[in-house]
Enzyme design. Sequence first.
Site, PDB file in Angstrom:
ATOM      1  N   SER A 126       0.821  -1.212   0.000  1.00 40.31           N
ATOM      2  CA  SER A 126       0.000   0.000   0.000  1.00 40.31           C
ATOM      3  C   SER A 126       0.851   1.256   0.000  1.00 40.31           C
ATOM      4  CB  SER A 126      -0.885   0.007   1.251  1.00 40.31           C
ATOM      5  OG  SER A 126      -1.466   1.269   1.437  1.00 40.31           O
ATOM      6  N   TYR A 151      -2.353  -0.933  10.878  1.00 36.42           N
ATOM      7  CA  TYR A 151      -2.550  -1.491   9.531  1.00 36.42           C
ATOM      8  C   TYR A 151      -1.367  -1.125   8.636  1.00 36.42           C
ATOM      9  CZ  TYR A 151      -3.804  -1.386   4.644  1.00 36.42           C
ATOM     10  OH  TYR A 151      -3.779  -1.533   3.286  1.00 36.42           O
ATOM     11  N   LYS A 155       1.892  -3.469   6.785  1.00 39.27           N
ATOM     12  CA  LYS A 155       2.352  -3.458   5.384  1.00 39.27           C
ATOM     13  C   LYS A 155       3.853  -3.200   5.329  1.00 39.27           C
ATOM     14  CE  LYS A 155      -1.580  -4.183   3.331  1.00 39.27           C
ATOM     15  NZ  LYS A 155      -1.851  -5.509   2.708  1.00 39.27           N
TER      16      LYS A 155
HETATM   17  C1  WQD Z   1      -9.994   9.142   0.661  1.00 34.12           C
HETATM   18  C2  WQD Z   1     -10.211  10.620   0.873  1.00 34.12           C
HETATM   19  C3  WQD Z   1     -10.688  11.251   3.139  1.00 34.12           C
HETATM   20  C4  WQD Z   1     -14.622   9.377   3.406  1.00 34.12           C
HETATM   21  C5  WQD Z   1      -7.442   4.112   2.088  1.00 34.12           C
HETATM   22  C6  WQD Z   1      -6.859   3.134   3.008  1.00 34.12           C
HETATM   23  C7  WQD Z   1      -5.425   2.920   2.655  1.00 34.12           C
HETATM   24  C8  WQD Z   1      -5.307   2.514   1.204  1.00 34.12           C
HETATM   25  C9  WQD Z   1      -5.972   3.531   0.308  1.00 34.12           C
HETATM   26  C10 WQD Z   1      -5.219   0.109   0.974  1.00 34.12           C
HETATM   27  C11 WQD Z   1      -9.545  11.139   2.150  1.00 34.12           C
HETATM   28  C12 WQD Z   1     -11.861  11.563   2.222  1.00 34.12           C
HETATM   29  C13 WQD Z   1     -13.392   9.786   2.955  1.00 34.12           C
HETATM   30  C14 WQD Z   1     -15.628  10.336   3.662  1.00 34.12           C
HETATM   31  C15 WQD Z   1     -14.128  12.071   2.976  1.00 34.12           C
HETATM   32  N1  WQD Z   1      -5.909   1.258   0.986  1.00 34.12           N
HETATM   33  N2  WQD Z   1     -13.158  11.113   2.736  1.00 34.12           N
HETATM   34  N3  WQD Z   1     -15.351  11.649   3.438  1.00 34.12           N
HETATM   35  O1  WQD Z   1      -7.795   7.141   3.622  1.00 34.12           O
HETATM   36  O2  WQD Z   1      -6.906   7.637   1.286  1.00 34.12           O
HETATM   37  O3  WQD Z   1      -6.791   5.350   2.189  1.00 34.12           O
HETATM   38  O4  WQD Z   1      -7.322   3.651   0.761  1.00 34.12           O
HETATM   39  O5  WQD Z   1      -4.085  -0.078   1.109  1.00 34.12           O
HETATM   40  O6  WQD Z   1      -4.932   1.933   3.483  1.00 34.12           O
HETATM   41  O7  WQD Z   1      -7.001   3.661   4.270  1.00 34.12           O
HETATM   42  O8  WQD Z   1      -9.017   6.351   1.561  1.00 34.12           O
HETATM   43  O9  WQD Z   1     -11.362   6.441   0.838  1.00 34.12           O
HETATM   44  O10 WQD Z   1     -10.852   6.543   3.331  1.00 34.12           O
HETATM   45  O11 WQD Z   1     -10.331   8.494   1.895  1.00 34.12           O
HETATM   46  O12 WQD Z   1     -13.904  13.273   2.782  1.00 34.12           O
HETATM   47  O13 WQD Z   1     -16.783  10.031   4.088  1.00 34.12           O
HETATM   48  O14 WQD Z   1     -11.614  10.854   1.024  1.00 34.12           O
HETATM   49  O15 WQD Z   1     -10.486  12.311   4.062  1.00 34.12           O
HETATM   50  O16 WQD Z   1      -9.039  12.422   1.904  1.00 34.12           O
HETATM   51  P1  WQD Z   1      -7.598   6.725   2.211  1.00 34.12           P
HETATM   52  P2  WQD Z   1     -10.465   6.905   1.938  1.00 34.12           P
END
Ligand code: WQD
Length: 342
Positions: A126, A151, A155
Amino acid sequence: MSTKILVTGGTGFIGSHTVVELYNAGYTPVIIDDLSNSSVKIIDQIEKIINYRPEFHEFDLCDQNKVNDFVAAHSDIKGIIHFAAFKAVGESVQKPLAYYKNNFFSLINLLTAYKDKPINFVFSSSCTVYGQPDVLPVTEEAPIKKAESPYGNTKQIAEEILLETANANDNYKITALRYFNPVGAHSSALIGELPIGIPQNLIPFITQTAIGKREKITVFGDDYDTADGSCVRDYIHVVDLAKAHVAAIKRMENSKSKDKYEVFNIGTGKGTTVLEVIHAFEKSTGEKLNYVIGPRRIGDVEKVFGDATKSTQELGWTAELNIEDMMKSAWEWEKYINNNPF
Ligand code: WQD
């Protein structure tokens, strides 16, 4: 019989799409999954897509005896794509020991079972290993930052285990794929992301809001130093991501891999803000989204997107699908699963 590839976590979101792309590329996928975070119904869905029912074994990879029995009975498996792991950042903070035990025991049991025979091994890593990169787009040579969650730590440590294992034993050829943000669904809308409970990730929350399961979506912060103040991520279509795993297996099979342990960024190289994703969803589906701006989410990095040059040059892989394809396919899947709940 074509080359057999083991897919652990093969009923999961990325795993199921990879099973489909492996079959399409002429491989015979074999699935192990404990169904702790997915549904056995996905096997039926995969069969509908490829008109072939993959061999499926339900057990926990943390049980070394079961892993050894499986390996003894499946000596014809030439490659492994290892997805099976717990992957919720927030949950990992609440249950660190469960994450370390599950994610490391399963990995170590698999590696141990294959120590005496040649094996090609693809690991699901990741972009979280980069934390907030100092330079963007982030390349594979960027420094690994201290993990922000158990988590992310699993990784990072798993990558170290793989490097040291590959260096200690010539039977292994190992490729770690560092994913950015996997989103979207298969064009058939028969498989896709199946979040359990309230979605943690952006896209399932968007589609559940659009279909009326959620009242609104909160944008976690619009005061970041970005084009519109919301966070930037590198969203990649899950089918493009699945194809990258096939490319990694092919590379190791054709012994094109220069080293016994290699790492590749699997992203589009393009950063997209949360608000741009929301507007892309509305534009490509015609659905109006009810969203509000809220406070920042603790642990979020401001901007991260990948440089996938090495993957293009050495894996022969490049992402082909764009953000509209991702939004449309995610929406079609949401409508399907809403009418055909598992
Ligand atoms: C994306 C953006 C939130 C929900 C995840 C995993 C990580 C990796 C990639 C596997 C962020 C914003 C989210 C909401 C929002 N996966 N958001 N409102 O955190 O980038 O990473 O995917 O390896 O391990 O954690 O993904 O989809 O949670 O968030 O504004 O209701 O969307 O702040 O900027 P993230 P995400």
